[in-house]
Design an enzyme around this catalytic site. Structure first.
Site, short mmCIF file in Angstrom:
data_model
loop_
_atom_site.label_atom_id
_atom_site.label_comp_id
_atom_site.label_asym_id
_atom_site.label_seq_id
_atom_site.Cartn_x
_atom_site.Cartn_y
_atom_site.Cartn_z
CB SER A 40 5.38 12.15 -1.58
OG SER A 40 5.13 11.36 -2.71
N1 SAH Z 1 1.03 9.15 -3.60
C1 SAH Z 1 1.95 8.45 -2.75
C2 SAH Z 1 3.30 8.33 -3.35
C3 SAH Z 1 3.47 7.01 -3.94
S1 SAH Z 1 5.04 6.75 -4.68
C4 SAH Z 1 1.95 9.11 -1.39
O1 SAH Z 1 0.91 9.38 -0.88
O2 SAH Z 1 2.96 9.32 -0.77
C5 SAH Z 1 4.60 6.69 -6.36
C6 SAH Z 1 3.69 5.57 -6.78
O3 SAH Z 1 3.50 5.68 -8.18
C7 SAH Z 1 4.25 4.16 -6.55
O4 SAH Z 1 3.38 3.46 -5.72
C8 SAH Z 1 4.30 3.56 -7.95
O5 SAH Z 1 3.99 2.19 -7.99
C9 SAH Z 1 3.26 4.39 -8.66
N2 SAH Z 1 3.38 4.40 -10.12
C10 SAH Z 1 4.47 4.48 -10.91
N3 SAH Z 1 4.12 4.45 -12.21
C11 SAH Z 1 2.75 4.35 -12.24
C12 SAH Z 1 1.79 4.25 -13.27
N4 SAH Z 1 2.12 4.25 -14.58
N5 SAH Z 1 0.49 4.18 -12.93
C13 SAH Z 1 0.10 4.16 -11.63
N6 SAH Z 1 0.97 4.22 -10.62
C14 SAH Z 1 2.27 4.32 -10.90
#
Ligand code: SAH
Length: 291
Positions: free
Chosen positions: A141
């Site tokens: 993000s």
């Molecule tokens: N927190 C991260 C952003 C990751 S992007 C950062 O530090 O930048 C969002 C993440 O959410 C992805 O890796 C995706 O696989 C995860 N995601 C989507 N749906 C999810 C769910 N139901 N449970 C856990 N993770 C999920």
């Protein structure tokens, strides 16, 4: 769940091993200009602002400038301009210009070396305010949105335990670890769960617990949480998560398909939640199940 999965929740320090840590203490301080050095510097600068936690492996060793020695962990990220705490300071200043005022959150953003969460080919872009690919069609993000969401969730309060849905590469979990006492983070893509473990391991952050699973179900075994943060957008916030908030707890989530907005939900009574819509945002989709 497989037998292997049952090892979770996993205390990060248990991944790196307590024994190893005490061994390290008895060794002389590593004196190389490596990303960890930048982290130590940043933590040193940010330390007075950070209340909830510091990172033991990083702020106890004096950072000293000497000749870099080759290291399998850091060689791909050891380009000096990238590790400059000043670059991170400038990024934080931009985030502050966009309206984030919580000094604990800004201090945490300044302390966490974002370039260590990004593949080396992209690390030149680590300190621009943008989301970047982390593989598996997912993104790290934007620093602004990470800071903004944590600021909203925290609302100036002390956070005891926080749940993050969507660990991704682990960056936001690391930022959260400096703002909350305990951080639980769930990822549904096994390869990203492993990536986050690998990214976080050298930082030896004691208060992050990573889980592999479907975050839409939350973590009932640990709930209630006084903060829940979603890093992926669903059409609505899963009911299970609302029920895992403490009374007075706050959940922040992107919602929507095409046009997404940040939604803040506060649990005001056992059966009463208050919702407000904040600014527009753009996140990867929240999906069910694990892969
Ligand atoms: N927190 C991260 C952003 C990751 S992007 C950062 O530090 O930048 C969002 C993440 O959410 C992805 O890796 C995706 O696989 C995860 N995601 C989507 N749906 C999810 C769910 N139901 N449970 C856990 N993770 C999920």
């Amino acid at each position: 769940m497989t037998a292997k999965d049952k090892r979770f929740p996993l205390l990060l320090s248990s991944v790196v091993g307590q024994g190893k840590r005490s061994d390290d203490r008895s060794k002389p301080a590593i004196k190389t200009e490596m990303p960890q050095t930048a982290m130590r510097n940043a933590v040193r600068h940010a330390a007075p602002k950070i209340g909830a936690h510091s990172i033991p492996g990083l702020n106890t060793t004096r950072a000293t400038k000497t000749t870099p020695s080759p290291s399998p962990n850091t060689s791909s990220h050891s380009s000096v301009p990238l590790v400059s705490a000043n670059i991170r300071k400038a990024m934080v200043a931009k985030v502050a210009q966009q309206g984030v005022i919580d000094s604990l959150v800004l201090g945490a953003l300044e302390a966490i070396p974002r370039h260590l969460f990004i593949e080396s080919g992209l690390s030149g872009q680590a300190y621009i305010d943008a989301s970047l690919p982390i593989g598996h069609h997912q993104t790290i993000s934007k620093p602004y949105i990470v800071a903004r969401m944590i600021e909203i969730m925290r609302n100036g309060a002390e956070l005891k335990n926080v749940l993050e849905i969507g660990t991704g590469c682990g960056y936001q979990a690391a930022v959260l670890s400096l703002v909350a006492k305990e951080v639980y983070s769930i990822e549904r893509i096994k390869a990203l769960h492993e990536l986050a473990k690998n990214n976080l391991r050298p930082m030896r952050i004691p208060n992050i617990r990573l889980h592999y699973g479907d975050g839409m179900l939350g973590l009932p075994q640990v709930a209630p949480f006084d903060g829940i943060i979603l890093a992926a957008a669903g059409l609505q916030v899963p009911q299970a998560l609302l029920e895992q908030l403490t009374i007075g707890g706050r959940l922040i989530a992107p919602v929507g398909a095409g046009n997404q907005v940040l939604q803040l939900i506060e649990r005001v009574a056992p059966l009463e939640w208050k919702s407000s819509i904040l600014e527009q945002c753009h996140f990867v989709p929240l999906r069910q199940g694990v892969i």
